[in-house]
Design a protein around this motif. Structure first.
Motif, PDB file in Angstrom:
ATOM      1  N   PRO A 327       1.482   5.211  -5.880  1.00  0.00           N
ATOM      2  CA  PRO A 327       2.936   4.646  -6.172  1.00  0.00           C
ATOM      3  C   PRO A 327       3.541   5.055  -7.541  1.00  0.00           C
ATOM      4  O   PRO A 327       4.900   5.543  -7.261  1.00  0.00           O
ATOM      5  CB  PRO A 327       2.723   3.195  -5.719  1.00  0.00           C
ATOM      6  CG  PRO A 327       1.327   3.136  -5.330  1.00  0.00           C
ATOM      7  CD  PRO A 327       0.562   4.106  -5.413  1.00  0.00           C
ATOM      8  N   SER A 350       8.396   0.390  -0.579  1.00  0.00           N
ATOM      9  CA  SER A 350       7.948  -0.338   0.865  1.00  0.00           C
ATOM     10  C   SER A 350       8.118   0.757   2.016  1.00  0.00           C
ATOM     11  O   SER A 350       7.731   0.659   2.957  1.00  0.00           O
ATOM     12  CB  SER A 350       8.540  -1.676   1.050  1.00  0.00           C
ATOM     13  OG  SER A 350       9.914  -1.425   1.228  1.00  0.00           O
ATOM     14  N   ARG A 353       5.195   2.190   3.098  1.00  0.00           N
ATOM     15  CA  ARG A 353       4.022   1.500   3.354  1.00  0.00           C
ATOM     16  C   ARG A 353       4.004   1.053   4.676  1.00  0.00           C
ATOM     17  O   ARG A 353       5.056   0.450   5.117  1.00  0.00           O
ATOM     18  CB  ARG A 353       3.983   0.558   2.269  1.00  0.00           C
ATOM     19  CG  ARG A 353       3.474   1.148   0.968  1.00  0.00           C
ATOM     20  CD  ARG A 353       3.594   0.070  -0.045  1.00  0.00           C
ATOM     21  NE  ARG A 353       3.224   0.511  -1.640  1.00  0.00           N
ATOM     22  CZ  ARG A 353       3.457  -0.283  -2.696  1.00  0.00           C
ATOM     23  NH1 ARG A 353       4.167  -1.147  -2.607  1.00  0.00           N
ATOM     24  NH2 ARG A 353       2.828   0.223  -3.950  1.00  0.00           N
ATOM     25  N   GLU A 354       2.662   0.940   5.136  1.00  0.00           N
ATOM     26  CA  GLU A 354       2.812   0.278   6.467  1.00  0.00           C
ATOM     27  C   GLU A 354       2.742  -1.359   6.637  1.00  0.00           C
ATOM     28  O   GLU A 354       3.922  -2.008   7.196  1.00  0.00           O
ATOM     29  CB  GLU A 354       1.583   0.667   7.345  1.00  0.00           C
ATOM     30  CG  GLU A 354       1.341  -0.069   8.802  1.00  0.00           C
ATOM     31  CD  GLU A 354      -0.062   0.426   9.336  1.00  0.00           C
ATOM     32  OE1 GLU A 354      -0.551  -0.464   9.588  1.00  0.00           O
ATOM     33  OE2 GLU A 354      -0.217   1.530   9.503  1.00  0.00           O
ATOM     34  N   GLU A 356       4.442  -3.927   4.013  1.00  0.00           N
ATOM     35  CA  GLU A 356       5.353  -3.768   2.848  1.00  0.00           C
ATOM     36  C   GLU A 356       4.837  -4.757   1.783  1.00  0.00           C
ATOM     37  O   GLU A 356       5.248  -4.763   0.657  1.00  0.00           O
ATOM     38  CB  GLU A 356       6.640  -4.294   3.440  1.00  0.00           C
ATOM     39  CG  GLU A 356       7.060  -3.218   4.182  1.00  0.00           C
ATOM     40  CD  GLU A 356       8.469  -3.635   4.833  1.00  0.00           C
ATOM     41  OE1 GLU A 356       9.233  -4.616   4.254  1.00  0.00           O
ATOM     42  OE2 GLU A 356       9.246  -2.729   5.712  1.00  0.00           O
ATOM     43  N   ASP A 358       1.784  -5.329   0.742  1.00  0.00           N
ATOM     44  CA  ASP A 358       0.391  -4.596   0.001  1.00  0.00           C
ATOM     45  C   ASP A 358       0.891  -3.722  -1.066  1.00  0.00           C
ATOM     46  O   ASP A 358       1.307  -2.336  -0.935  1.00  0.00           O
ATOM     47  CB  ASP A 358      -0.347  -3.578   1.190  1.00  0.00           C
ATOM     48  CG  ASP A 358      -1.811  -3.107   0.475  1.00  0.00           C
ATOM     49  OD1 ASP A 358      -1.960  -3.253  -0.571  1.00  0.00           O
ATOM     50  OD2 ASP A 358      -2.308  -2.434   1.331  1.00  0.00           O
ATOM     51  N   SER A 361      -1.146  -0.313  -1.815  1.00  0.00           N
ATOM     52  CA  SER A 361      -1.426   0.790  -0.877  1.00  0.00           C
ATOM     53  C   SER A 361      -0.633   2.111  -1.237  1.00  0.00           C
ATOM     54  O   SER A 361       0.424   2.025  -2.070  1.00  0.00           O
ATOM     55  CB  SER A 361      -0.964   0.533   0.457  1.00  0.00           C
ATOM     56  OG  SER A 361       0.558   0.138   0.223  1.00  0.00           O
ATOM     57  N   SER A 362      -1.072   3.311  -0.788  1.00  0.00           N
ATOM     58  CA  SER A 362      -0.352   4.403  -1.220  1.00  0.00           C
ATOM     59  C   SER A 362       0.930   4.761  -0.491  1.00  0.00           C
ATOM     60  O   SER A 362       1.180   3.766   0.374  1.00  0.00           O
ATOM     61  CB  SER A 362      -1.433   5.631  -0.942  1.00  0.00           C
ATOM     62  OG  SER A 362      -2.423   5.676  -1.604  1.00  0.00           O
ATOM     63  N   PHE A 363       1.767   5.538  -0.913  1.00  0.00           N
ATOM     64  CA  PHE A 363       3.014   5.943  -0.257  1.00  0.00           C
ATOM     65  C   PHE A 363       2.590   6.832   0.869  1.00  0.00           C
ATOM     66  O   PHE A 363       2.384   8.165   0.639  1.00  0.00           O
ATOM     67  CB  PHE A 363       3.894   6.563  -1.336  1.00  0.00           C
ATOM     68  CG  PHE A 363       5.328   6.579  -0.798  1.00  0.00           C
ATOM     69  CD1 PHE A 363       6.122   5.464  -1.138  1.00  0.00           C
ATOM     70  CD2 PHE A 363       5.773   7.759  -0.324  1.00  0.00           C
ATOM     71  CE1 PHE A 363       7.552   5.553  -0.594  1.00  0.00           C
ATOM     72  CE2 PHE A 363       7.059   7.899   0.209  1.00  0.00           C
ATOM     73  CZ  PHE A 363       8.178   6.832   0.002  1.00  0.00           C
ATOM     74  N   SER A 364       2.950   6.722   2.143  1.00  0.00           N
ATOM     75  CA  SER A 364       2.771   7.557   3.195  1.00  0.00           C
ATOM     76  C   SER A 364       3.950   8.193   3.744  1.00  0.00           C
ATOM     77  O   SER A 364       4.693   7.458   3.828  1.00  0.00           O
ATOM     78  CB  SER A 364       2.122   6.688   4.395  1.00  0.00           C
ATOM     79  OG  SER A 364       2.272   7.464   5.397  1.00  0.00           O
TER      80      SER A 364
END
Length: 875
Positions: A327, A350, A353-354, A356, A358, A361-364
């Motif tokens: 992130p 967000s 992110r799967e 929002e 979390d 979490s990494s940025f996908s």
């Protein structure tokens, strides 16, 4: 020494040969075999040494040779025929002209991809994803789609592979000479290089634009290797998939953000944007910024417009294959977009992110692409199901089979992968339109009329060409690494042009299991060295990513195995796999082997190419092969089982592979009639051609993308921008209110006409009282969701039917009714759900909101109800 000035020096062609440059500059020649023959005729040795590059060839050929052919009437006649074919191709009425209703005069679809595999002499691709992208452009040209490609131009491309004496993959990075490739610089009206700039932290990075002409379709490629960029910024377009995580995010910024700016600089205004994998997903941010700045839109209004006209194709069947960025790295490079949009740090992140909430979490990039698209698809039916499972968390309350990710099965460009002699055979017996004929076209019935002797002799010639080509490639490799005279002699003796040849060529990732066939040494030896003379040989090729050590070990294991077991003449690894080698293999082998761990092969297109050349497939039921007629056109390894234990899976499927070779493949190949023709084998070849060519070509694929994706996205985008963006503004306002009021929805009561013990087809009347709060009935769709109950007591495989709005009761609840029946016996059930509804919404799933009635809070009433209008439903 640095030059004062540089010049691009071009050859002097005699006036009569001027059309050669016209032919060379449009890579339509790559899939026009007669034009390839023309360049071969010009100088066969130079054609090969130039890596089949007519631009380089014309730059280096001797003036004497040019003068000779300028006076050769036969050559000139062949050249003019080639020009006439090209001009007819470019001007003929297209599929798009006939099938697109009410297009705008400047409709345009922008296709973004990290790599494009168009032809051997333009090495800016690594494998299947790039070759698919190249075939996408070629077929868009064939169909006349108004499409433009967007990518990056890599100074060193991917890499050239060679093996050291120990069999370990080594990489070379030849420098691409852009001025001697089928490329042209884009210039402004003053003749200056057309350039764009992308904002990086503390600086701007500039890129110039090169154009590749692909039939009727332009491909535009960005190149950062220019002044005034600093050296590290010039390296952004150095290597495909090279460098560290910073280099990766910089490349993807240049592709997505730079690609959008490039289109504007070229005066192009696409009506649809297609993201081929998630690498280009940052384009959504740039489009939103432009819409906000150009039209004074709010962020949410601009997002609606961008989202409506974007499509995303995922090729990844496992989470590990998705680009993920930390992130803080994303915010370092792209935080200025958050500030411009007026969004908080976490709101901005967000989008990738799967979950929002979390915050760690990494940025996908795939999640960003999905959230910013109105059409999402996988690349085979099985991959579509896998993708719905992978990304279902974006719609946590939606049944997995309703997750809005569809599938369009990949295809391959027929004229690019079918051997010249085989194309001529099909042209002769099927007619010249076989390459784009649909599955139900009667020309496919003519395949049976091709004489068995003719199709078999043609294939034997292709196999002989493969053997000669492999020997030449191996000899060249031995010479380049300074191998011994003995090694050179052995390279000249590999393979036998008269025996059953199995081909395996793909990226050397571990899940593709390149060494599965080596699992039982003695059993394999008996197959290869068959005592009855029914011998078998293997031709293997492929590259491992430079950082993939396990993939490199697979290659070395094959080399060591063949040497240690004395099988190096019968099991041959061909180095430096590329488009050219692929064409030998898919036409010259007899069987195409593919044994990935199911379901990790998203599609797999090499087997399609092989089938179009008449090769049966021997494959695990994964990707495209799972939906093919794998009995008529080849042999399935296993029956589509999924295993938790990978070692056990390898054991079972290796045994099945050996069993198929011993009892089915080898006997059928060597069963010959009195004329030496394997009638049963040829029947399977014909089935492969007849059934797989029309089903798995890119003509079918692009027509599906056009009718399901491009046309609809263009129309949605056009609808939202009408009347100074009034629909987009209305949709954004509605969605804002929807999100605010959604939690107030509740289902209080469901009335049923009689008890829940029903007979099949017995009518059941349902009335629901739904509290919508501040929302209007037009804002929602209330659905009756019915289906069977599984062993866990869950409603599975249900079907939803919209209920009919009947007005409000005295308490202000909205009344919905439906007549329904159950058509399956056994334990059945139902639920009620509410989905968003709006005229401008491309899908009810787009807002990612769904309300399910709470079984613990709904009052069920049993009794006679008023008769309501019936609604058709199937369960």
């Amino acid at each position: 020494m640095r030059p004062i000035r540089t010049f691009n020096v071009t050859p002097t062609l005699p006036a009569s040969l001027a059309p050669l440059r016209q032919l060379a500059e449009n890579i339509h020649w790559d899939w026009d075999v007669e034009t390839i023959d023309l360049f071969k005729r010009l100088d066969p040795d130079l054609w090969a040494s130039s890596r089949y590059n007519p631009i380089l060839m014309l730059s280096t050929i001797s003036q004497d040779r040019l003068q000779t052919v300028a006076e050769d009437g036969g050559f000139l006649a062949q050249m003019h025929r080639a020009v006439e074919r090209l001009e007819h191709y470019l001007s003929a009425q297209s599929w798009y002209d006939v099938n697109r209703a009410n297009p705008t005069s400047h409709e345009c679809y922008a296709y973004f991809s990290m790599e494009f595999g168009l032809t051997t002499c333009l090495p800016v691709y690594s494998g299947g994803l790039g070759v698919l992208a190249g075939d996408h452009l070629k077929t868009a040209s064939d169909l006349g789609l108004p499409l433009v490609g967007v990518g990056l131009l890599y100074q060193e491309g991917y890499f050239a592979q060679y093996l050291n004496a120990d069999g370990w993959q080594q990489e070379r990075y030849p420098i691409n000479d852009f001025y001697n490739m089928p490329l042209a610089l884009e210039r402004d009206q003053e003749g200056n290089e057309l350039r764009i700039a992308v904002d990086f932290p503390g600086r701007k990075v500039y890129a110039r634009i090169w154009r590749v002409t692909v039939g009727r379709v332009p491909l535009y490629l960005l190149d950062t290797n220019i002044d005034p960029n600093a050296p590290h910024d010039q390296d952004i377009c150095d290597r495909l998939y090279g460098g560290d995580i910073d280099m990766r995010i910089q490349q993807e910024m240049m592709l997505g953000i730079g690609g959008v700016r490039m289109l504007r600089a070229l005066g192009l205004h696409p009506s649809a944007y297609h993201l081929n994998e998630g690498h280009s997903a940052f384009l959504a941010l740039e489009r939103i910024r432009m819409l906000m700045d150009d039209h004074s839109l709010s962020f949410s209004e601009a997002q609606q417009v961008a989202q409506a006209s974007q499509l995303f194709t995922t090729h990844t069947p496992v989470p590990a294959g998705i680009d993920l960025f930390p992130p803080d790295k994303v915010f370092h490079y792209l935080g200025h977009y958050a500030a411009h949009f007026g969004l908080s740090h976490e709101h901005f992140l967000s989008f990738g992110r799967e979950s929002e909430g979390d915050l760690n979490s990494s940025f996908s990039m795939a999640v960003l692409a999905i959230k910013m698209a109105s059409f999402v698809n996988g690349v085979s039916k099985l991959h579509g199901a896998v993708s719905r499972g992978m990304f279902g968390g974006l719609w946590p309350d939606l049944p997995s089979d309703e997750v809005p990710i569809t599938s369009i099965t990949n295809g391959v460009h027929t004229r690019s992968c079918v051997a010249k002699s085989t194309q001529e055979l099909y042209d002769r017996y099927l007619g010249p339109t076989w390459d784009s004929a649909s599955v139900d076209d009667p020309i496919w019935d003519k395949v049976s009329a091709i004489p068995d002797e003719e199709i078999w002799r043609n294939h034997e010639n292709c196999r002989s060409h493969l053997v000669v080509s492999v020997r030449d490639r191996l000899c060249k490799a031995v010479k380049e690494r300074g191998g011994s005279h003995l090694e050179m002699e052995r390279a000249q003796e590999v393979l036998d042009p008269g025996i059953l040849t199995i081909g395996f060529a793909r990226r050397f990732a571990t899940y593709k299991r390149a060494t599965l066939f080596l699992r039982d040494v003695e059993r394999l030896r008996k197959i290869v060295e068959n005592s009855l003379g029914r011998r078998v040989q293997f031709v293997i090729a492929g590259k491992a990513h430079p950082k993939d050590i396990p993939g490199k070990e697979l290659i070395r294991n094959i080399i060591h195995f063949t040497r240690d077991e004395g099988l190096d003449r019968s099991i041959v690894f061909v180095p430096n796999y590329d488009i050219h080698v692929a064409r030998w293999m898919v036409s010259g082998c007899d069987v195409w082997l593919n044994n990935p761990r199911r379901p990790r092969e998203a599609s797999g297109t090499s087997g399609m190419k092989a089938a179009m050349n008449g090769l049966p497939n021997l494959s695990v039921l994964d990707g495209w092969w799972d939906e093919a007629d794998y009995v008529s056109t080849g042999w399935p390894i296993g029956s589509g089982e999924d295993y938790d234990d990978p070692d056990y899976q390898d054991e079972v499927e290796a045994n099945d592979l050996y069993e198929l070779l011993e009892t089915a493949v080898v006997p059928l190949f060597y069963e010959r009639n009195e004329h030496g023709i394997p009638r049963g084998w040829v029947a399977k070849m014909k089935a492969a051609i007849r059934l797989n060519t029309p089903a798995f070509n890119t003509a079918r694929m692009l027509q599906e993308y056009a009718t399901q994706g491009y046309f609809a996205a263009s129309d949605r985008g056009r609808q939202l921008v009408a009347d100074n963006f009034t629909p987009a503004k209305a949709l954004a306002q509605w969605q804002s209110e929807l999100s605010r009021y959604w939690e107030h929805i509740a289902v209080h009561e469901i009335s049923l006409s009689h008890d829940t013990n029903l007979q099949v087809n017995e009518p059941l009347q349902v009335t629901a009282r739904v509290q919508l709060g501040e929302l209007q009935p037009t804002d929602v769709s209330v659905e009756f969701y019915q289906g069977g109950i599984d062993i866990d007591g869950e409603l599975r495989g249900g079907q939803a039917v919209a209920m009919i709005y009947r007005g409000q009761d005295a308490d202000g609840s909205s009344l919905y009714t439906l007549n329904v029946a159950y058509y399956n016996s056994g334990l059945q059930g139902f639920s009620l759900r509410v989905l968003p509804n709006h005229d401008y919404l491309s899908s009810p799933y787009m807002p990612r909101l769904i309300y399910w009635a709470d079984p613990d809070r709904v009052r069920i009433v049993i009794g006679d109800l008023e008769t309501v209008e019936p609604a058709s439903v199937n369960a």
